[in-house]
Design an enzyme around this catalytic site. Sequence first.
Site, mmCIF file in Angstrom:
data_model
loop_
_atom_site.group_PDB
_atom_site.id
_atom_site.type_symbol
_atom_site.label_atom_id
_atom_site.label_comp_id
_atom_site.label_asym_id
_atom_site.label_seq_id
_atom_site.Cartn_x
_atom_site.Cartn_y
_atom_site.Cartn_z
ATOM 1 N N SER A 151 0.807 -1.372 0.049
ATOM 2 C CA SER A 151 -0.381 -0.087 -0.222
ATOM 3 C C SER A 151 0.782 1.305 0.705
ATOM 4 C CB SER A 151 -0.550 -0.277 1.459
ATOM 5 O OG SER A 151 -0.456 0.473 2.448
ATOM 6 N N LYS A 152 0.843 2.476 -0.367
ATOM 7 C CA LYS A 152 1.159 3.620 -0.491
ATOM 8 C C LYS A 152 1.305 4.016 0.945
ATOM 9 C CE LYS A 152 -0.478 6.935 -3.488
ATOM 10 N NZ LYS A 152 -1.309 8.257 -3.967
ATOM 11 N N ARG A 153 0.553 3.655 1.680
ATOM 12 C CA ARG A 153 1.139 3.944 3.402
ATOM 13 C C ARG A 153 2.236 3.471 3.616
ATOM 14 N NH1 ARG A 153 -2.435 1.836 6.573
ATOM 15 N NH2 ARG A 153 -3.648 1.651 4.472
ATOM 16 N N GLY A 186 4.948 2.579 1.749
ATOM 17 C CA GLY A 186 6.268 3.240 1.062
ATOM 18 C C GLY A 186 6.120 3.672 -0.638
#
Length: 485
Positions: free
Chosen positions: A255-257, A259
């Site tokens: 997920s974006k969170r 990296g």
Amino acid sequence: MENKIRVRFAPSPTGYLHVGGLRTALYNFLFARKNNGKFILRIEDTDRNRYVEGAVENLIKALKWSGLDYDEGPDIGGDYGPYMQSQRLDIYKKYADELIASGNAYYCFCTQERLQQLREEQEKLKVPQMKYDKHCLTLTQEEIQKRLNEKIPFVIRLNVQPNQKIIFDDVVRKRVEFDSSNIDDQVLIKSDGYPTYHLANVIDDHLMEISHVIRGEEWLSSTPKHVILYDAFGWQRPIFAHLPLLLNPDKSKLSKRQGDVAVEDYRDKGYLKEALINFVALLGWNAGDDKEFYQMNELIEAFSLESVNKSGAVFDIVKLNSLNAEHLRHKSDKEILLLLKEEIKKSDLAQKNLSDDYLLLVISAMKERVTFVSEFITNCKYFYEEPKEYEQKSIEKNWKSDTAEHLNKLIDEFSKLENSQKVDFESALNKVAEELEISKGKLIHPLRLAVSGQSTGPGMFDLLFILGKDEVIKRIQKAIEKIKI
Ligand code: GLU
């Protein structure tokens, strides 16, 4: 015989190309190239709420940067266009009408309020997944016509028959089975007249003669709906291959969170496209051996859908970095020169007049020691300017009370050099060591510190040769003045 392998990458334009999307695109590309098939780009932009300005352009740019050129697509056309779903609305409408006529779909006029109420009731009953109750399926032809005449908003729903086994084969997951009783009467056409993903996807895959649907595992649960649609239309199903999930090192979904997930982020950080492609190829696939370093042509050669794994693939940045270093080393110095010059343009060295010959020397000295092109600048600033400071640890270890005297002797000997090739520096240093009756190390360590400010770097004599005699002497003098113990 005509080759019938046709595969597609069918992203919804969200604004950037996710690395998972790159993997899907890559596997489709490799499969097409390996089998002399066609690789198609189709933009699935029927969700108007998710419309992002410039998203399609970004996607195309990222695909082109990655080297995944397609044979048909929105910007290049092809025999099966248009390749943007928003330009195919009349096609979806026609097929939705066909489904209504055959009883496989129906108009639904239920209001948001009623659907909400239904949801709440089902939640109370702990129904795991909200399902529409087929309320509008009971409307008579007259009732439907009346509502249509009154312009009451409607959707068109798939009429799923309960208690059926939906079975399909998947190249990666093998035989997959779903119970149709768990499948909702999926909306096929929304109240804004746009199709949902499911309807548009199936119609387009059929009309574009897609032979293999290769996509991420997150679409596996949509596949039974698609299978129902293929069967309802009486169309042959494509071969499905669902690719394993991409995971963070802690095994959570990538997920974006945690990296970067956009291809553009990696590009901007200086990753080589060859490395990113190589890395992404290994996320869920290997040829059955230990080989990890691949160029694109080798991937095309080695790839097969049968050797795609089922289990989730961990996104390991350490591996990406080491592949980047390896791909960099495989490039010729001339190729690296072009990349380095781009990097220099963006750096504070832009104003310096660095010749290609000089940069090529730096490249050959540093090639084995860098992971990113930018490190030809940041890891060896001393090739571009004299050291501003000297590594304290190395001073403590290598700079003794007699070091200045030794280095002065080196200056004398270097000054006498008529040629200043590597060997000339080397024999001058050997001579001084002999005369002083000290080990070469006693000269080399402080010398490196004096000319580079650091304790590690390329070979000592490479360093001296590249900097040149005058610069070397100047730097030693300066270090003698500046380093106090
Ligand atoms: N539009 C879907 C996506 O955004 C495509 C899924 C598929 O390949 O069927 O990934």
